[in-house]
Design a protein around this motif. Structure first.
Motif, PDB file in Angstrom:
ATOM      1  N   GLY A   1       9.109   5.834 -21.350  1.00 53.94           N
ATOM      2  CA  GLY A   1       8.488   4.508 -21.312  1.00 53.94           C
ATOM      3  C   GLY A   1       8.411   3.906 -19.927  1.00 53.94           C
ATOM      4  O   GLY A   1       8.349   2.672 -19.785  1.00 53.94           O
ATOM      5  N   ASP A   2       8.383   4.741 -18.893  1.00 50.08           N
ATOM      6  CA  ASP A   2       8.357   4.254 -17.506  1.00 50.08           C
ATOM      7  C   ASP A   2       6.911   4.012 -17.083  1.00 50.08           C
ATOM      8  O   ASP A   2       6.236   4.882 -16.515  1.00 50.08           O
ATOM      9  N   ILE A   3       6.427   2.796 -17.343  1.00 44.63           N
ATOM     10  CA  ILE A   3       5.031   2.459 -17.071  1.00 44.63           C
ATOM     11  C   ILE A   3       4.701   2.577 -15.595  1.00 44.63           C
ATOM     12  O   ILE A   3       3.649   3.117 -15.206  1.00 44.63           O
ATOM     13  N   ASP A   4       5.571   2.077 -14.742  1.00 44.31           N
ATOM     14  CA  ASP A   4       5.301   2.111 -13.303  1.00 44.31           C
ATOM     15  C   ASP A   4       5.203   3.547 -12.782  1.00 44.31           C
ATOM     16  O   ASP A   4       4.349   3.866 -11.947  1.00 44.31           O
ATOM     17  N   GLN A   5       6.112   4.407 -13.266  1.00 47.62           N
ATOM     18  CA  GLN A   5       6.084   5.806 -12.840  1.00 47.62           C
ATOM     19  C   GLN A   5       4.791   6.487 -13.268  1.00 47.62           C
ATOM     20  O   GLN A   5       4.158   7.204 -12.482  1.00 47.62           O
ATOM     21  N   VAL A   6       4.370   6.257 -14.500  1.00 47.91           N
ATOM     22  CA  VAL A   6       3.127   6.850 -14.991  1.00 47.91           C
ATOM     23  C   VAL A   6       1.944   6.339 -14.175  1.00 47.91           C
ATOM     24  O   VAL A   6       1.046   7.111 -13.796  1.00 47.91           O
TER      25      VAL A   6
ATOM     26  N   CYS B   1      -2.289  10.619 -20.971  1.00 49.54           N
ATOM     27  CA  CYS B   1      -1.332   9.711 -20.320  1.00 49.54           C
ATOM     28  C   CYS B   1      -2.015   8.420 -19.875  1.00 49.54           C
ATOM     29  O   CYS B   1      -1.393   7.340 -19.931  1.00 49.54           O
ATOM     30  N   ARG B   2      -3.268   8.515 -19.464  1.00 46.18           N
ATOM     31  CA  ARG B   2      -4.010   7.285 -19.138  1.00 46.18           C
ATOM     32  C   ARG B   2      -4.168   6.426 -20.390  1.00 46.18           C
ATOM     33  O   ARG B   2      -4.057   5.188 -20.327  1.00 46.18           O
ATOM     34  N   GLY B   3      -4.452   7.073 -21.522  1.00 51.05           N
ATOM     35  CA  GLY B   3      -4.566   6.345 -22.766  1.00 51.05           C
ATOM     36  C   GLY B   3      -3.271   5.635 -23.112  1.00 51.05           C
ATOM     37  O   GLY B   3      -3.283   4.466 -23.529  1.00 51.05           O
ATOM     38  N   TRP B   4      -2.159   6.331 -22.926  1.00 51.61           N
ATOM     39  CA  TRP B   4      -0.860   5.716 -23.209  1.00 51.61           C
ATOM     40  C   TRP B   4      -0.621   4.513 -22.296  1.00 51.61           C
ATOM     41  O   TRP B   4      -0.128   3.465 -22.739  1.00 51.61           O
ATOM     42  N   LEU B   5      -0.977   4.655 -21.015  1.00 48.53           N
ATOM     43  CA  LEU B   5      -0.770   3.563 -20.054  1.00 48.53           C
ATOM     44  C   LEU B   5      -1.601   2.344 -20.445  1.00 48.53           C
ATOM     45  O   LEU B   5      -1.093   1.206 -20.437  1.00 48.53           O
ATOM     46  N   HIS B   6      -2.868   2.571 -20.815  1.00 51.89           N
ATOM     47  CA  HIS B   6      -3.713   1.451 -21.232  1.00 51.89           C
ATOM     48  C   HIS B   6      -3.167   0.812 -22.512  1.00 51.89           C
ATOM     49  O   HIS B   6      -3.140  -0.433 -22.627  1.00 51.89           O
ATOM     50  N   ALA B   7      -2.724   1.638 -23.437  1.00 52.70           N
ATOM     51  CA  ALA B   7      -2.191   1.091 -24.698  1.00 52.70           C
ATOM     52  C   ALA B   7      -0.929   0.281 -24.437  1.00 52.70           C
ATOM     53  O   ALA B   7      -0.721  -0.773 -25.064  1.00 52.70           O
ATOM     54  N   ALA B   8      -0.102   0.761 -23.501  1.00 50.31           N
ATOM     55  CA  ALA B   8       1.133   0.031 -23.172  1.00 50.31           C
ATOM     56  C   ALA B   8       0.824  -1.324 -22.557  1.00 50.31           C
ATOM     57  O   ALA B   8       1.639  -2.256 -22.637  1.00 50.31           O
ATOM     58  N   ARG B   9      -0.346  -1.460 -21.952  1.00 48.88           N
ATOM     59  CA  ARG B   9      -0.751  -2.724 -21.331  1.00 48.88           C
ATOM     60  C   ARG B   9      -1.736  -3.490 -22.212  1.00 48.88           C
ATOM     61  O   ARG B   9      -2.412  -4.412 -21.738  1.00 48.88           O
ATOM     62  N   ASP B  10      -1.842  -3.078 -23.477  1.00 45.51           N
ATOM     63  CA  ASP B  10      -2.710  -3.732 -24.464  1.00 45.51           C
ATOM     64  C   ASP B  10      -4.188  -3.683 -24.102  1.00 45.51           C
ATOM     65  O   ASP B  10      -4.970  -4.549 -24.514  1.00 45.51           O
ATOM     66  N   ARG B  11      -4.577  -2.677 -23.350  1.00 45.07           N
ATOM     67  CA  ARG B  11      -5.996  -2.450 -23.064  1.00 45.07           C
ATOM     68  C   ARG B  11      -6.494  -1.403 -24.059  1.00 45.07           C
ATOM     69  O   ARG B  11      -6.689  -0.235 -23.728  1.00 45.07           O
ATOM     70  N   LEU B  12      -6.700  -1.818 -25.284  1.00 47.08           N
ATOM     71  CA  LEU B  12      -6.884  -0.878 -26.371  1.00 47.08           C
ATOM     72  C   LEU B  12      -8.229  -0.155 -26.318  1.00 47.08           C
ATOM     73  O   LEU B  12      -8.313   1.032 -26.671  1.00 47.08           O
ATOM     74  N   GLU B  13      -9.290  -0.845 -25.924  1.00 45.76           N
ATOM     75  CA  GLU B  13     -10.583  -0.166 -25.831  1.00 45.76           C
ATOM     76  C   GLU B  13     -10.552   0.915 -24.753  1.00 45.76           C
ATOM     77  O   GLU B  13     -11.079   2.021 -24.951  1.00 45.76           O
TER      78      GLU B  13
END
Length: 444
Positions: A292-297, A317-329
């Protein structure tokens, strides 16, 4: 004498010139022409004589090679083959004799070099190159040159099943995932597929061989600084031992001041040493996602090289990063791109279902989860096989169904046809070997 004057004209020295008299070449010219004709005749005669001598010598040396081969007199065979090659450089038959003589006398480098000189146009060359690859892979431990030799054999004869099998094996063991999948599909399209070919297609992201670490360690000995082997060896050490699943206190090697396990120290070192290596980047990315290390990703994705655009793991991994930041589209678009590159990315399919659920778009969710679970279960069962070359018919049938559900109709249709063709063969083999112990083989 007026117009009827027929006096001969004269040249500027006063000599008469008769127009009707044939021109006579100078004597020196006549002599020169005669000399040239004589030399040409001698040259033709010499060529004819040389051709006869060569023909007789080659016939004699061919007989000598055959007799020496039958007698297993390797020294005589080597000598005769070398003399034959002096007459006919690049001829296939003496090269084959010389390669066998040098192999039988332990001159493995010479044998490999000789097989590498086989002419492209000879039908025996692809098989000879296959033998050369065996020498390079095993005795000489030159796997990169061995792979190049296999590529040449396939170019000369696209129906070389064994050459294709070995090349895909090499790509798989060195984690050249894209090349592995492309070579596997090429084998399928040329009817050179084997049961294991389909495993390579669907296991692009998660394949792991029990002896992957040992094999890359062996290959690395021929080139200790080769990035390909260093990185593959490190990744296989982690995956084969499950070191990231649990910190094993028995792990060899010193820990860092903060208690960092040795395998993570090596992985961090390689990240700095090989900043554009997709395998080491993907390892750190996936670990960042797991922890769950958003900054590292974010940092790692920012430094990813251009070729990562063709790797589904980076899009996942980009998808996961966007989802973690609530950028769902944006997350949805990245997951769909990952599946476009690799239809068998079960994790991207699962995470896409999660994003669609958050977007309250439930029309695809059930199908995505079902196919994702299929892929995950296949991964578990395939990784438990002792040998990737011995895939049970039941798993192959599941793979064919999964390929269809993932939209890979080429693999689904071809594998279904193959199962029907292979089943009688398998049944006959089981009947023949019933009660006999299974041979030892490399694990998967």
């Amino acid at each position: 004498m007026g117009s009827d004057d027929v006096s001969p004209r004269v040249d500027r020295w006063g000599e008469p010139v008769f127009q009707d008299a044939p021109a006579q070449p100078p004597r020196t010219f006549r002599v020169r022409v005669g000399w040239i004709v004589a030399v040409a005749l001698v040259g033709v005669g010499s060529v004819v004589a040389y051709s006869a001598v060569k023909r007789n010598a080659v016939a004699s040396l061919s007989d000598t090679c055959r007799q020496a081969h039958e007698a297993r007199d390797w020294a005589a065979l080597e000598s005769a083959a070398q003399r034959w090659l002096a007459w006919e450089p690049g001829k296939a038959e003496p090269l084959l004799y010389l390669a066998e003589a040098t192999f039988e006398t332990g001159q493995y480098e010479r044998s490999a070099e000789t097989l590498g000189r086989m002419p492209d146009g000879d039908p025996r060359t692809p098989k000879a190159l296959l033998e050369r690859s065996s020498l390079l892979f095993d005795v000489l431990n030159q796997p990169i040159e061995a792979a190049q030799t296999l590529q040449r054999a396939i170019r000369l004869d696209p129906q070389q099943v064994e050459a294709r099998r070995r090349l895909v094996f090499f790509y798989a063991f060195t984690l050249q995932r894209r090349k592995m999948v492309e070579a596997a599909y090429d084998a399928i399209q040329h009817d050179c597929d084997l049961p294991e070919t389909y495993v390579y297609v669907i296991s692009r992201d998660w394949m792991s061989f029990a002896n992957g670490y040992d094999q890359n360690t062996k290959w690395m000995q021929s080139n200790p600084q080769e990035e390909l082997f260093l990185v593959a060896r490190a990744i296989y050490r982690i995956t084969a031992r499950g070191l990231d699943n649990v910190d094993d206190p028995r792990e060899d090697g010193p820990r860092g001041p903060d208690g960092t396990p040795y395998h993570r120290q090596v992985a961090a070192e390689y990240l700095e040493r090989f900043p554009n290596n997709l395998e080491i980047l993907a390892y750190h990315l996936e670990r960042g996602v797991t922890t769950g290390d958003i900054d590292q990703v974010d940092r790692l994705l920012a430094r990813a090289p251009r070729e990562s655009a063709d790797d589904n793991r980076f899009w996942r991994c980009r998808g996961w990063l966007h989802a973690a930041r609530d950028r769902l589209e944006e997350a949805e678009a990245c997951y769909r791109k990952a599946l476009e590159i690799n239809r068998y990315d079960w994790l991207a399919r699962h995470q896409l279902a999660g994003v669609l659920r958050r977007l309250k778009r439930f029309d695809e969710v059930q199908a995505l989860e079902r196919v994702s679970k299929e892929g995950k279960d296949l991964r578990r069962d395939i990784l438990q096989l002792e040998n990737v070359a011995k895939v049970p018919a039941e798993i192959l049938a599941r793979m064919a169904e999964h390929a269809a559900n993932c939209g890979d109709l080429l693999v689904a249709d071809k594998l279904s046809q193959r199962i029907a063709q292979w089943s009688p063969v398998w049944a006959a083999q089981r009947a023949k070997t019933r009660g006999k112990p299974e041979p030892q083989s490399e694990g998967h």
